[in-house]
Design an enzyme around this catalytic site. Structure first.
Site, PDB file in Angstrom:
ATOM      1  N   GLU A 112      51.703 -17.825  20.470  1.00  0.00           N
ATOM      2  CA  GLU A 112      52.900 -17.509  21.237  1.00  0.00           C
ATOM      3  C   GLU A 112      54.057 -18.398  20.803  1.00  0.00           C
ATOM      4  OE1 GLU A 112      52.800 -19.041  25.541  1.00  0.00           O
ATOM      5  OE2 GLU A 112      50.752 -18.429  25.125  1.00  0.00           O
ATOM      6  N   CYS A 144      47.399 -17.029  25.626  1.00  0.00           N
ATOM      7  CA  CYS A 144      46.398 -17.927  25.051  1.00  0.00           C
ATOM      8  C   CYS A 144      45.193 -17.210  24.463  1.00  0.00           C
ATOM      9  CB  CYS A 144      45.938 -18.936  26.095  1.00  0.00           C
ATOM     10  SG  CYS A 144      47.263 -20.006  26.631  1.00  0.00           S
ATOM     11  N   HIS A 267      38.271 -21.182  27.785  1.00  0.00           N
ATOM     12  CA  HIS A 267      39.674 -21.571  27.645  1.00  0.00           C
ATOM     13  C   HIS A 267      39.934 -22.800  28.514  1.00  0.00           C
ATOM     14  CE1 HIS A 267      43.929 -21.566  27.251  1.00  0.00           C
ATOM     15  NE2 HIS A 267      44.138 -21.265  28.510  1.00  0.00           N
ATOM     16  N   LYS A 272      39.873 -29.594  34.576  1.00  0.00           N
ATOM     17  CA  LYS A 272      39.107 -29.099  35.726  1.00  0.00           C
ATOM     18  C   LYS A 272      38.729 -27.631  35.642  1.00  0.00           C
ATOM     19  CE  LYS A 272      40.641 -32.340  39.285  1.00  0.00           C
ATOM     20  NZ  LYS A 272      41.776 -32.602  40.172  1.00  0.00           N
ATOM     21  N   ASN A 299      46.264 -28.583  26.069  1.00  0.00           N
ATOM     22  CA  ASN A 299      46.044 -27.134  26.013  1.00  0.00           C
ATOM     23  C   ASN A 299      46.752 -26.588  24.781  1.00  0.00           C
ATOM     24  OD1 ASN A 299      45.850 -24.390  26.349  1.00  0.00           O
ATOM     25  ND2 ASN A 299      47.015 -24.315  28.272  1.00  0.00           N
ATOM     26  N   SER A 329      47.078 -15.372  29.677  1.00  0.00           N
ATOM     27  CA  SER A 329      47.838 -14.937  30.847  1.00  0.00           C
ATOM     28  C   SER A 329      48.413 -13.560  30.607  1.00  0.00           C
ATOM     29  CB  SER A 329      48.964 -15.922  31.134  1.00  0.00           C
ATOM     30  OG  SER A 329      48.419 -17.147  31.553  1.00  0.00           O
TER      31      SER A 329
END
Ligand SMILES: [Zn+2]
Lengths: 378, 134
Positions: A112, A144, A267, A272, A299, A329
Site C-alpha cells: 500500500e 495488509c 498478521h 497482542k 507492523n 483491512s
C-alpha cells in the site's frame, strides 16, 4: 488432482458437473487449490537498518506516559522505498531458489506504499533482478494482505501450468499520522516468495482459502498521505472475525486441527492481536513465537504475516506443517497450509536470514525519524 | 534526451552488468565495448557479484542539485572483487564510520528524485557487507 502436463489434458467447457466424479474444477470446494501441486522454491526477507523505539514516540506525544503496543519499529533509510526493498528480498529468494531469473514468468508486488501512483513497482523489480522482458508484471493492493494475494495469484499461475516460476512479494513502508496510535507501529519491511512446482519446493502449499467482506475499518483516500481508521479499529468485526473465519474454514476443509501444525503465523499489527487470535483458535504460544516479529520490527503491513513465515522457514524442520493467515483491512484474510520439505536444509543458508536483518539495528530518535520519513516541510 | 539515457543505463545501474573481454578475460565496468587491457573488442555481458571493498572515500556536505536531501553522504571508490574500481555512494552506514578496506556489497537504491513530479532514479550504492556486520 492430476500430475499430467496441461497439454495432454482434455479441454473442458469450464463448468464442473456436481454429480460427476471426473470434474476438472473443484468448484464446489471452498479451498483455493491449484491443478498442479506447487510450493515455495525460494524465499527472502528484507528489513531496513533503522529502528524507532515506541518509547521515543511516547516521549514526543504523551510525555512518555501510557503503554506502548510494541518495542520498536523498523524505519527505511532516505534512499529506500518499496521498489528497492522488494529488489533485495527478491534477490534473496533467487539465491535460495538457484534458478535463472529469465525463467520467471510473472513478478507481482503487493503493497500500500508503491512509490508511484501510476507506474508499476513490479517492472522496476523485474528489471533489477534480470527477469525482463518475457514476463507478466503487476502491482497488487489490498491493505495488509496484498502480499498474500500476490502469492495466491502465483499459486494459480503456476498451478494451472501457465508458468514454471512466479515471484510474489509483499512489501511496505507504512506511515502513521504524527501522534496517531498507528505511528507507534507503522513500519517497513516484507518478503518475497518464488512460487514453483512442488517437487522443487522447500515448502509445498497444500491449499489456501480467502474470507472477504466489505468492512470499513481502515482506509486511505487517493492523494492523502496518512490513513484513517474507524472507531472500532481492527477489533472484533475486522481482524478477529476475518482471521478466525479463514483459519477455521481452511482447517475444517483440510480436516486438520491446531495440534497438526508445528508453526502458525498471523498478521501482526501489534503484539497482542496475533497472540489473542492464536489462543482463540487453539494454538499454543510456542507455535507462534518464531513467526512473531512485530515487537522488534513493527507492523510491516503487506509484509507482516509473510515476513513471519520467512522467520519460521529459517528454523523449520522437514515435515513441519505451517499455518499462515494474513489480514487486510477493508477487509479479508487469506489462510495457507504449507508443508516444509527436506530441501529447506540445503537452501536456508544461501541468503541472509530474517534474523540477520533484525539484528542489524541502528536506533534513531524522533527527529531523525521525522527527517527520514519526510515529515519536515522546507 | 534525459529519460532515454536513464533507460539505456538501467542494466549497469540496477544490477552491475558490465563486460568480460573475450581475449584476455578482464572484467570491465562500466561497459565500453573495447578492452582497456588488450584493446580487443569486448562484448560478452558479465554481471558483477557486487562484492568489493572501499578503496577511498570522502564525505559530501554541499550536495549537487537533486541530491540535497541526502547530504551529508559518503562517496567512495569501490574496488570490486573482480577488479574494476567504480565511484558510488555508500549507504546504510548507520553510526558506522567508513574506512579504507571496509568490505561492502552492492544494493539497488534511490539515487535521486527529479522533484515532486519527476521520475525516481534508481541505481547501485554500496553498504557495509551484511555478513560481516552480524
Ligand atoms: Zn582484453
Amino acid at each position: 488432482m492430476s500430475d499430467a502436463h496441461p497439454a495432454t489434458r482434455p479441454i473442458s467447457g469450464g463448468r464442473s458437473v456436481k454429480s460427476g466424479r471426473s470434474t476438472l474444477f473443484e468448484s464446489e470446494s471452498l479451498l483455493l487449490r491449484p491443478h498442479f501441486p506447487v510450493g515455495i522454491v525460494g524465499y527472502g526477507a528484507y528489513v531496513p537498518r533503522y529502528r524507532l523505539p515506541a518509547r521515543e514516540v511516547a516521549r514526543i506525544w504523551t510525555g512518555g506516559k501510557g503503554g506502548v503496543p510494541l518495542g520498536e519499529k523498523s524505519v527505511p533509510g532516505l534512499d529506500e522505498d518499496v521498489a528497492t526493498m522488494s529488489i533485495e528480498a527478491a534477490r534473496n529468494a533467487l539465491l535460495r531458489a538457484r534458478i535463472a531469473p529469465d525463467l520467471i514468468r510473472a513478478v507481482w508486488v503487493g503493497s500500500e506504499s508503491h512509490p508511484y501512483a501510476v507506474k508499476p513497482t513490479s517492472t522496476i523489480v523485474a528489471e533489477a533482478i534480470g527477469a525482463v522482458p518475457n514476463i507478466q508484471a503487476a502491482d497488487w493492493e489490498f491493505a495488509c494482505k496484498a502480499g498474500t494475494e500476490a502469492m495466491q495469484a502465483a499459486i494459480g499461475f503456476v498451478g494451472a501450468g501457465m508458468a514454471r516460476y512466479v515471484l510474489s512479494i509483499g512489501m511496505d513502508t507504512a506511515q502513521g499520522r504524527p501522534g496517531d496510535a498507528l505511528e507507534y507501529t507503522a513500519a517497513a519491511g516484507g518478503a518475497a516468495f518464488l512460487i514453483g512446482p512442488a517437487d522443487e519446493s522447500l515448502a509445498t502449499i497444500t491449499a489456501s482459502y480467502s474470507f472477504v467482506t466489505d468492512t470499513p475499518d481502515f482506509w486511505r483516500r487517493e492523494g492523502e498521505m496518512y490513513p484513517s481508521h474507524g472507531d472500532r479499529f481492527t477489533g472484533e468485526p475486522a481482524y478477529f472475525r476475518h482471521i478466525t473465519s479463514a483459519a477455521k474454514t481452511l482447517m475444517e476443509a483440510l480436516e486438520t486441527v491446531p495440534a497438526d501444525y508445528a508453526w502458525a503465523v498471523f498478521h501482526q499489527p501489534n503484539v497482542k492481536f496475533p497472540q489473542r487470535v492464536a489462543r482463540m483458535l487453539g494454538f499454543r504460544s510456542e507455535q507462534t513465537e518464531p513467526g512473531l516479529l512485530v515487537g522488534e520490527i513493527g507492523n510491516v503491513y503487506a509484509g507482516s504475516s509473510i515476513i513471519g513465515l520467512t522467520s519460521v522457514l529459517d528454523m523449520a524442520q522437514p515435515g513441519d506443517r505451517v499455518l499462515l493467515v494474513s489480514y487486510g483491512s477493508g477487509a479479508g484474510s487469506d489462510a495457507f497450509d504449507l508443508l516444509v520439505t527436506d530441501k529447506i536444509e540445503e537452501r536456508r543458508d544461501l541468503a541472509l536470514l530474517t534474523r540477520d536483518y533484525i539484528s542489524r539495528r541502528t536506533e534513531i530518535d524522533y527527529a531523525t525519524y521525522a527527517r527520514f520519513r519526510r515529515k519536515l516541510r522546507m | 534526451m534525459e529519460l532515454s539515457r536513464h533507460w539505456r543505463l538501467q542494466d549497469q545501474r540496477y544490477r552491475l552488468v558490465g563486460e568480460v573481454c573475450d581475449t584476455c578475460g578482464v572484467k570491465i565496468f562500466p561497459p565500453r565495448d573495447i578492452c582497456p587491457e588488450c584493446s580487443k573488442p569486448a562484448q560478452e555481458l558479465y554481471t558483477f557479484s557486487g562484492r568489493g571493498e572501499v578503496y577511498s572515500f570522502s564525505t559530501v556536505y554541499n550536495a549537487p542539485a537533486g541530491y540535497e536531501e541526502y547530504a551529508p553522504y559518503t562517496v567512495a571508490l569501490v574496488k570490486l572483487e573482480e577488479g574494476p574500481v567504480l565511484t558510488a555512494q555508500l549507504t546504510d552506514l548507520g553510526d558506522q564510520e567508513p574506512e579504507i578496506g571496509m568490505p561492502v556489497e552492492m544494493v539497488t537504491r534511490k539515487l535521486r528524485t527529479e522533484g515532486d513530479q519527476g521520475m525516481i532514479v534508481y541505481g547501485y550504492k554500496f553498504r557495509p557487507a551484511l555478513a560481516a556486520a552480524v
